[in-house]
Design a protein around this motif. Structure first.
Motif, mmCIF file in Angstrom:
data_model
loop_
_atom_site.group_PDB
_atom_site.id
_atom_site.type_symbol
_atom_site.label_atom_id
_atom_site.label_comp_id
_atom_site.label_asym_id
_atom_site.label_seq_id
_atom_site.Cartn_x
_atom_site.Cartn_y
_atom_site.Cartn_z
ATOM 1 N N LYS A 49 72.652 -5.589 44.621
ATOM 2 C CA LYS A 49 71.397 -5.449 43.875
ATOM 3 C C LYS A 49 70.339 -4.775 44.726
ATOM 4 N N GLU A 50 69.407 -4.090 44.041
ATOM 5 C CA GLU A 50 68.236 -3.517 44.691
ATOM 6 C C GLU A 50 67.021 -4.294 44.219
ATOM 7 N N ILE A 51 66.104 -4.560 45.136
ATOM 8 C CA ILE A 51 64.904 -5.318 44.819
ATOM 9 C C ILE A 51 63.700 -4.448 45.130
ATOM 10 N N ILE A 97 64.171 -13.493 50.436
ATOM 11 C CA ILE A 97 65.347 -13.342 49.587
ATOM 12 C C ILE A 97 66.513 -14.117 50.187
ATOM 13 N N VAL A 102 64.629 -15.127 44.897
ATOM 14 C CA VAL A 102 63.473 -14.553 45.586
ATOM 15 C C VAL A 102 62.346 -15.573 45.565
ATOM 16 N N SER A 126 61.957 -14.405 39.353
ATOM 17 C CA SER A 126 63.124 -13.725 38.800
ATOM 18 C C SER A 126 62.706 -12.304 38.444
ATOM 19 N N SER A 127 63.658 -11.475 38.088
ATOM 20 C CA SER A 127 63.340 -10.099 37.739
ATOM 21 C C SER A 127 62.366 -10.079 36.564
ATOM 22 N N ILE A 142 64.657 -6.629 39.947
ATOM 23 C CA ILE A 142 65.974 -6.771 40.558
ATOM 24 C C ILE A 142 66.947 -6.021 39.663
#
Length: 147
Positions: A49-51, A97, A102, A126-127, A142
């Motif tokens: 995943k990318e944050i 993280i 997160v 959360s995203s 995310i």
């Protein structure tokens, strides 16, 4: 003395520095992918995943900040992400993280960190979650890593 990189003339204050030679390096430094918090939790970036954080309000509105370390600080100065806002403390809050997700942590800031208009010490995000520091509203994203 002349700087070998920029060719500017330098005044030598300490005679020992006259023999100092600074060179460039092309060596790659590995990125930080894990860390441990003060309370012993293992922090790490997810591999799949990318944050990122997007500024929705404030002077940096529209700016997207990629999260490249398992713990990043946000503040006015001396932080991984700096914002130009007098309402924000020098080092205001941190994103941590881990396997749990997160975690947003207020770092004893003067004006507080707000999630849903409520001041927090810590909050699990959360995203799509948003939080406010000073005049800035940030949104956490995310997303799956592009292959």
């Amino acid at each position: 003395m002349v700087c070998p990189a920029c060719k500017e003339s330098l005044q030598v204050v300490n005679p020992k520095l006259a023999t100092f030679r600074a060179g460039r390096t092309n060596k790659k430094v590995s990125s930080i992918t894990s860390a441990v918090t003060d309370d012993g939790r293992l922090l790490h970036l997810p591999k799949d995943k990318e944050i990122s954080l997007k500024a929705l309000e404030g002077e940096e509105k529209g700016t997207v900040y990629p999260v490249t370390k398992p713990r990043i600080t946000i503040g006015r100065t001396n932080a991984d992400i700096t914002v130009n806002d007098h309402m924000v403390s020098r080092v205001h809050c941190a994103l941590e993280i881990s396997d749990e997700g997160v975690l947003l942590r207020d770092l004893e800031s003067t004006n507080g960190t707000l999630v849903g208009d409520e001041p927090i010490q810590t909050a699990l995000l959360s995203s799509g979650s948003t939080f406010r520091i000073g005049k800035h509203l940030f949104q956490l994203a995310i997303t799956p890593k592009a292959s």
